[in-house]
Design a protein around this motif. Structure first.
Motif, short mmCIF file in Angstrom:
data_model
loop_
_atom_site.label_atom_id
_atom_site.label_comp_id
_atom_site.label_asym_id
_atom_site.label_seq_id
_atom_site.Cartn_x
_atom_site.Cartn_y
_atom_site.Cartn_z
N VAL A 30 0.84 -1.23 -0.12
CA VAL A 30 -0.04 0.09 -0.06
C VAL A 30 1.08 1.47 -0.02
N VAL A 31 0.55 2.23 -0.75
CA VAL A 31 1.44 3.58 -0.75
C VAL A 31 0.12 4.48 -0.50
N VAL A 32 0.52 5.51 0.35
CA VAL A 32 -0.43 6.53 1.04
C VAL A 32 0.09 8.01 0.45
N LEU A 33 -0.65 8.50 -0.07
CA LEU A 33 -0.39 9.76 -0.35
C LEU A 33 -1.17 11.03 0.23
N ASP A 34 -0.54 11.94 0.83
CA ASP A 34 -1.55 13.21 1.22
C ASP A 34 -0.86 14.44 1.05
N SER A 110 3.66 9.00 1.95
CA SER A 110 4.25 10.32 1.71
C SER A 110 3.17 11.58 1.68
N CYS A 111 3.75 12.53 2.59
CA CYS A 111 2.97 13.53 2.64
C CYS A 111 3.55 14.80 1.88
N GLY A 112 2.74 15.88 1.88
CA GLY A 112 3.26 16.87 0.92
C GLY A 112 3.06 16.68 -0.62
N ARG A 113 2.30 15.66 -0.60
CA ARG A 113 1.93 15.33 -2.03
C ARG A 113 0.43 15.28 -2.57
N ALA A 114 0.14 16.29 -3.31
CA ALA A 114 -1.20 16.44 -3.66
C ALA A 114 -1.39 15.80 -5.20
N GLU A 129 0.75 14.86 -10.27
CA GLU A 129 0.42 16.26 -9.65
C GLU A 129 -0.27 16.98 -10.67
N ALA A 130 -0.93 17.92 -10.19
CA ALA A 130 -1.67 18.87 -11.09
C ALA A 130 -0.92 19.09 -12.56
N ASP A 131 0.51 19.47 -12.38
CA ASP A 131 1.47 19.95 -13.37
C ASP A 131 1.90 18.94 -14.13
N GLY A 132 1.40 17.75 -13.63
CA GLY A 132 1.64 16.65 -14.65
C GLY A 132 2.94 15.69 -14.10
N LEU A 135 3.95 11.20 -9.64
CA LEU A 135 4.02 10.69 -8.22
C LEU A 135 4.21 9.07 -7.97
N ALA A 136 4.83 9.13 -6.90
CA ALA A 136 5.08 7.72 -6.35
C ALA A 136 6.18 6.93 -7.32
N ASP A 137 7.09 7.80 -7.78
CA ASP A 137 8.14 7.25 -8.84
C ASP A 137 7.52 6.75 -10.03
N GLY A 138 6.10 7.18 -10.57
CA GLY A 138 5.75 6.88 -11.66
C GLY A 138 5.25 5.36 -11.49
N ALA A 139 5.01 4.66 -10.46
CA ALA A 139 4.43 3.46 -10.23
C ALA A 139 2.97 3.14 -10.75
N ALA A 140 2.75 1.96 -11.37
CA ALA A 140 1.29 1.73 -11.60
C ALA A 140 0.41 1.03 -10.37
N PHE A 141 -0.73 1.48 -10.25
CA PHE A 141 -1.44 1.02 -9.00
C PHE A 141 -2.57 0.04 -9.48
#
Ligand SMILES: Cc1cc2nc3c(=O)[nH]c(=O)nc-3n(C[C@H](O)[C@H](O)[C@H](O)COP(=O)(O)OP(=O)(O)OC[C@H]3O[C@@H](n4cnc5c(N)ncnc54)[C@H](O)[C@@H]3O)c2cc1C
Length: 318
Positions: A30-34, A110-114, A129-132, A135-141
């Motif tokens: 699991v990878v959590v982004l906030d 990972s915090c600070g990741r919108a 991220e909004a600018d393209g 995130l998460a090193d480009g991993a596929a989920f």
């Protein structure tokens, strides 16, 4: 499906943390982004000058469901939570964020990741991220579980042409919160007082420093009622703080005010919930959990996160 079946959870509030814990314990990666600075979401503690701290979001949590009650009991035994403010009420210690952080121990956070965009690829979902920026090193989920307030979830879904029926029905009341430190005696005896009159300026006033693990000093957190918050929603924080201090002084005695600031919660407490424990589309791997599903309580958000994890695991919803 992602290459290794990794699951992304967007949001490290109590719903995201509960889902992450359950899935991690069941053996999933699991990878959590906030987007925030730390976990907890609306279970939040704001720092002020001179070491002041204010729980400016959720004030306490109740535990009626046996699964959440067991969790609160465990937190209490380990000093992550403590009783405060009345029967069956608890707070996180040393701040409201503590239970979410505890649930996320040992989980990739990972915090600070919108997250601004969900992109569907052949091998699963990628997050940007909004600018393209990837995130998460480009991993596929394999799955992406949204646990942010519904409007933010809807924007992410719309951006990738997806929908989770029911989510658009959720409505939140806003809340202006006053965080104040003063030098006078306690403004009232009880740890907190509540006002259910919808026309009142304040719905809740707490002597925040009386919570366990806090400094015990003259800090006050006061939540403006939904009607007042709506009427003043777009005003500046400084002007709102000034008005709320005057309104507070009109109803309780205050000493010299050392610090006063206001925080605007656009999505504070759910007024209309989906009415289902969670939303999940197995064909896309997209799901939603949070207080938008069952209602405006920490406990309900936790149970929603648990329910969504259950759906991913293919188990019956609680
Ligand atoms: C002022 C106030 C008072 C309250 N009082 C109480 C109370 O006394 N008792 C009670 O039980 N409940 C109370 N609540 C409600 C309670 O806080 C919530 O029901 C509960 O915390 C919701 O948890 P959640 O995980 O669903 O959402 P949240 O806690 O909002 O978590 C969502 C997370 O998603 C993150 N996020 C959003 N968008 C993105 C994005 N694009 N990318 C990455 N991350 C993102 C946010 O940063 C946040 O951390 C209160 C709420 C407020 C605001």
């Amino acid at each position: 499906m992602g290459r290794d079946g990794t699951i992304a959870i967007i949001g490290a509030g109590i719903a995201g943390a509960a889902a992450a814990r359950r899935l991690h314990d069941a053996g999933h990666r699991v990878v959590v982004l906030d987007k925030g600075r730390g976990p907890g979401g609306r279970m939040a503690t704001r720092r002020g000058p001179d070491g002041l701290r204010f729980d400016h979001g959720a004030q306490f949590f109740t535990a009626r469901d046996p699964r959440f009650a067991a969790c609160v009991e465990d937190w209490t035994a380990r000093g992550v939570a403590a009783p405060w403010g009345g029967p069956h009420r608890s707070v996180g210690t040393p701040g409201m964020w503590a239970p979410a952080r505890d649930l996320l121990a040992g989980i990739d956070l990972s915090c600070g990741r919108a997250v601004g965009r969900l992109v569907r690829a052949d091998d699963g979902w990628r997050l940007e991220e909004a600018d393209g920026t990837a995130l998460a090193d480009g991993a596929a989920f394999s799955r992406v579980l949204l646990t942010c307030p519904s409007s933010q979830g809807l924007a992410l879904l719309a951006g990738c042409g997806q929908d989770l029926p029911g989510l658009a029905e959720v409505r939140y009341a806003p809340c202006w919160t006053l965080m104040l430190a003063h030098d006078g005696p306690p403004p009232f005896e009880a740890p907190a007082r509540q006002d259910d009159d919808p026309a009142a300026v304040f719905a809740w006033i707490a002597r925040d420093g009386t919570k366990p693990g806090r400094d015990g000093g003259g800090t006050v957190v006061a939540h403006a009622a939904p009607a007042w918050s709506r009427a003043n929603l777009e005003d500046g924080a400084d002007a709102v703080a000034e008005r709320l201090v005057a309104a507070l002084r009109a109803i309780v005695p205050l000493g010299t005010v050392r610090h006063a600031a206001a925080h605007r919660w656009r999505y504070a407490q759910v007024e209309r919930a989906v009415g289902a424990p969670c939303l999940f589309a197995p064909e896309t791997g997209l799901g939603y959990a949070g207080d938008g599903c069952l209602g405006p309580r920490v406990e309900f958000a936790y149970l929603s996160g648990l329910a969504l994890a259950g759906r991913v695991l293919g188990r019956a919803e609680p």
